[in-house]
Design an enzyme around this catalytic site. Structure first.
Site, short mmCIF file in Angstrom:
data_model
loop_
_atom_site.label_atom_id
_atom_site.label_comp_id
_atom_site.label_asym_id
_atom_site.label_seq_id
_atom_site.Cartn_x
_atom_site.Cartn_y
_atom_site.Cartn_z
N ASP A 351 38.10 31.99 25.41
CA ASP A 351 38.15 31.50 26.77
C ASP A 351 37.67 30.04 26.83
O ASP A 351 36.66 29.68 26.22
CB ASP A 351 37.23 32.38 27.64
CG ASP A 351 37.14 31.92 29.07
OD1 ASP A 351 38.15 32.01 29.78
OD2 ASP A 351 36.05 31.46 29.48
N GLU A 387 42.45 29.41 24.44
CA GLU A 387 42.85 28.97 25.77
C GLU A 387 42.53 27.48 25.76
O GLU A 387 41.35 27.09 25.89
CB GLU A 387 42.06 29.70 26.87
CG GLU A 387 42.49 29.26 28.26
CD GLU A 387 41.62 29.85 29.35
OE1 GLU A 387 42.16 30.14 30.43
OE2 GLU A 387 40.41 30.02 29.15
#
Length: 725
Positions: A351, A387
């Site tokens: 993330d 990401e």
């Protein structure tokens, strides 16, 4: 209570049971005093034993307790200066979770005592709280690491064969009628035969689980009666969240998680974890003191240079872990290795990965984090998915991650959404994204599989909502619809939200099929979000992070079975034909001995496209020839391998168009395999000769393949060998 105490060892960090006792070790560089606190049971509000750690090796405090066993509840109290303006927030009145806890007993019960300062004091966090937080903080749990893995071996599915399925542990199974009610929404439910059979029949090779690291329900959400459903608020980087366990026994969530991985591996399905190492659940300077902040705030977090009272915030969550510091890097690496070696997971999706790359304030793709991962013999061998952005300056880094990494390709998502909603001048970028985004990855010697292609993700509209709403509808989140992305590149097909207009309903169904067909025919690695294959809706909510209810859960009773069947067939088609999942880039030049290119682009009139055509504003349609004969390789017995030739037609125009098929050198006979106007997928479509006209409905995809005689056994061996070039 008197118990024997031994010096113990500084390694490994955390609580480690060796069959006879437990070694406790915790990093706290700036601390002056550390106490280990033992609790009798989960209802205990105060520790029954408090042990002052006197052994310190460098920055690590440690001890060994021979009589302690798995199931023991524990925490720490750490003392030192309380000086927020210089980065120190020690407060021994606050019980702390072990940063290396392998299991955590339950959820935080919000209370003002969980904060290191007096809540409501005019001096805010410069004040000091002397209330005890132990009754309100869950406890770390000593675990038994032993588990019979039954010779488990990871599937090791190569990227070019991977079909990734993003899912939430609870939401995926919580309403499934064929799974026993007592285990729905848990790790055990994911391991249930019903779930595994569904994933296998769908064609999934890897399930990417949204965060399972133990996380915190934010206080402001709890006050509103909401929760942190997505889980991007980690506090335990080694502990599978207990709320996804079907067992009430202490530490059993670890065993249950391992059993889930084992069963998925038996079915050939990999397990990828969505991990959040960029920040913790302790928030900004006004956040609670739960673990890292009280153990050693100045070491674990990135603080502002002007005033160390405040935190650098590249994540929008209030803080950023200090991955520049060796001890924090070690924490992250130890956590990753633990999940690989002890929990047998197959990869990670990071993330806001740009945050981990930041050296000082910039984003450096050769930062120490990547250097360490690249040289690590364990971590470097699993799937690493970034990401590739954060909210800081220069944080959008799609295409800039180093070799060995794949990336969520946000440019693919945006391009495909724009193309199918009818934006102008899209063909050049559409072609780039469809063929693997060579502009982003080729110069770094990466391959098309560096691109994780997706149309939707957990964050944003579902596929159904993408074609049903122009605007977000997040009122249920309690933020006056101000949260969530406002620029969704969506199109409601003429009506906002639900409608009974048959023409609009049919158009929406076709648009969903268009997106799915585009995704699974594109080069790169496709990622499907759980529920998109059955028409899941969040009723226009594009930021359902706090909706632990029917808004987020999959509704299996209302599943669109036609769409599910269409998706299954698409995935099967992709798996059977290497031309859709090439390991290397298209070259666009004639292949020696064949006289035709490996890929060619055509206008509706059958004219091969030139540079001039790519930028015509009116162009919304094109035909693409893909040469399966160009996949030269050798099978397991030395046989030559090749695939079918395919011709795919994309028509984003609202009207039906007639496409002239290419000349005979590209294929003498073609038959229709996919038509998104009807939802047909299969080998029994209408046949066409070279140069003939094919009618392609408005806003639709048609796929044809050449009827070249091949040896079926050779083709089967080709698929098994998995060596297309």
């Amino acid at each position: 209570m008197s118990i024997p105490i031994y010096p113990g060892n500084p390694y490994p960090l955390g609580a480690t049971w060796d069959g006879e006792g437990v070694n406790f070790a915790i990093y706290a560089d700036n601390a002056t005093d550390v106490e280990l606190c033992l609790f009798d049971d989960i209802t205990s509000e105060q520790e029954s034993v408090k042990i002052k750690l006197v052994e310190r090796t460098h920055q690590i405090w440690h001890t060994y307790l021979p009589d302690v066993k798995p199931g023991q509840l524990y925490g720490y109290r750490v003392d030192g200066p309380y000086d927020p303006e210089n980065g120190h927030r020690f407060n021994k009145n606050k019980l702390l979770l072990d940063p290396y806890a392998k299991a955590i007993s339950g959820a935080v019960e919000w209370h003002d005592s969980l904060f290191g300062y007096k809540v409501g004091d005019p001096k805010e966090d410069l004040s000091f709280s002397d209330t005890d937080s132990a009754p309100f903080l869950p406890k770390a749990v000593v675990i038994d690491p032993n588990f019979d893995w039954q010779g488990d071996k990871p599937p090791k599915t190569p990227y070019f064969r991977s079909i990734i399925y993003e899912a939430h542990v609870k939401g995926f199974t919580y309403q499934h009628p064929d799974i026993p009610k007592e285990i729905r929404g848990t790790y055990a439910a994911l391991a249930h035969p019903v779930t595994i059979n569904y994933l296998k029949e769908l064609g999934i090779t890897a399930i990417e689980l949204m965060p399972v690291h133990h996380f915190i329900r934010d206080r402001h959400l709890a006050d509103k009666g909401l929760t942190n459903y997505w889980g991007y608020n980690s506090i335990g980087f080694f502990a599978p969240d207990v709320r996804y366990s079907s067992s009430g026994s202490l530490g059993e969530q670890v065993r249950e998680f391992k059993e889930m991985v084992l069963e998925l591996h038996k079915a050939g399905i990999e397990v990828i974890l969505d991990v959040v190492y960029n920040h913790t659940a302790e928030g900004n300077h006004l956040g609670p003191t739960l673990s890292f902040r009280g153990v050693d705030n100045a070491s674990y977090y990135r603080l502002t240079e002007e005033n160390k009272r405040y935190y650098m915030d590249y994540t929008g969550t209030g803080n950023t872990l200090n991955s520049l510091l060796p001890s924090v890097l070690r924490l992250i690496m130890d956590s990753l290795r633990y999940w690989i070696l002890e929990m047998h997971v197959d990869g990670f999706r990071f993330d806001l990965a740009s945050t981990l790359a930041r050296e000082l304030h910039g984003v450096d793709k050769l930062g120490s984090f990547f250097d360490i991962i690249h040289q690590d013999p364990v971590i470097s061998q699993v799937k690493l998915i970034a990401e590739p952005w954060d909210i800081g300056e220069g944080g959008y880094q799609v295409g800039n991650f180093p070799a060995g990494w794949t990336e969520w390709n946000g440019k693919y998502r945006d391009c495909m959404r724009d193309y199918w909603r009818g934006e102008h001048s899209m063909l050049a970028e559409f072609a780039e994204r469809f063929t693997g985004s060579s502009d982003l990855y080729r110069d770094d010697y990466r391959r098309p599989t560096a691109s994780i292609n997706f149309i939707t993700a957990h964050d944003g509209f579902t596929l159904h909502d993408l074609v049903s709403y122009n605007e977000k509808h997040n009122e249920a989140n309690g933020e006056n619809n101000n949260d969530g992305e406002s620029h969704n590149r969506s199109w409601n097909c003429g009506v906002e939200g639900p409608t009974e207009d048959k023409a609009i309903v049919e158009l929406r169904q076709r648009q969903k099929r268009n997106f799915l067909a585009t995704l699974f025919l594109s080069q790169g690695v496709p990622m499907l979000v759980a529920g998109d294959e059955i028409g899941r809706t969040q009723r226009g909510n594009n930021n359902a992070y706090c909706q632990d209810n029917e808004v987020s859960w999959l509704n299996w009773e209302t599943a669109d079975k036609d769409q599910l069947d269409f998706t299954r067939k698409l995935i099967q088609l992709r798996k059977e034909h290497p031309v859709f999942c090439r390991r290397r880039w298209f070259q666009g030049v004639p292949i020696k001995g064949l006289g035709v290119e490996d890929i060619a682009w055509f206008l509706p009139d059958g004219t091969e496209m030139t540079d001039e055509h790519w930028n015509h504003d009116y162009a919304k349609s094109l035909g693409i020839y893909m040469n399966g004969h160009g996949l030269r390789s050798v099978g397991p017995k030395g046989e030559h391998i090749m695939d079918d030739d395919f011709y795919v037609i994309f028509n984003a125009h609202h009207d039906l168009l007639k496409f002239k098929l290419p000349p005979e050198k590209y294929g003498a006979q073609w038959s229709k395999v996919i038509d998104t106007t009807t939802g047909h997928v299969g080998e029994n479509g209408k046949s066409y000769k070279a140069g003939k006209m094919v009618e392609v409905g408005g806003r639709s995809v048609v796929l044809l393949h050449s009827e070249t005689v091949k040896k079926p056994k050779v083709a089967a061996r080709a698929r098994k060998a998995g060596e297309p070039i």
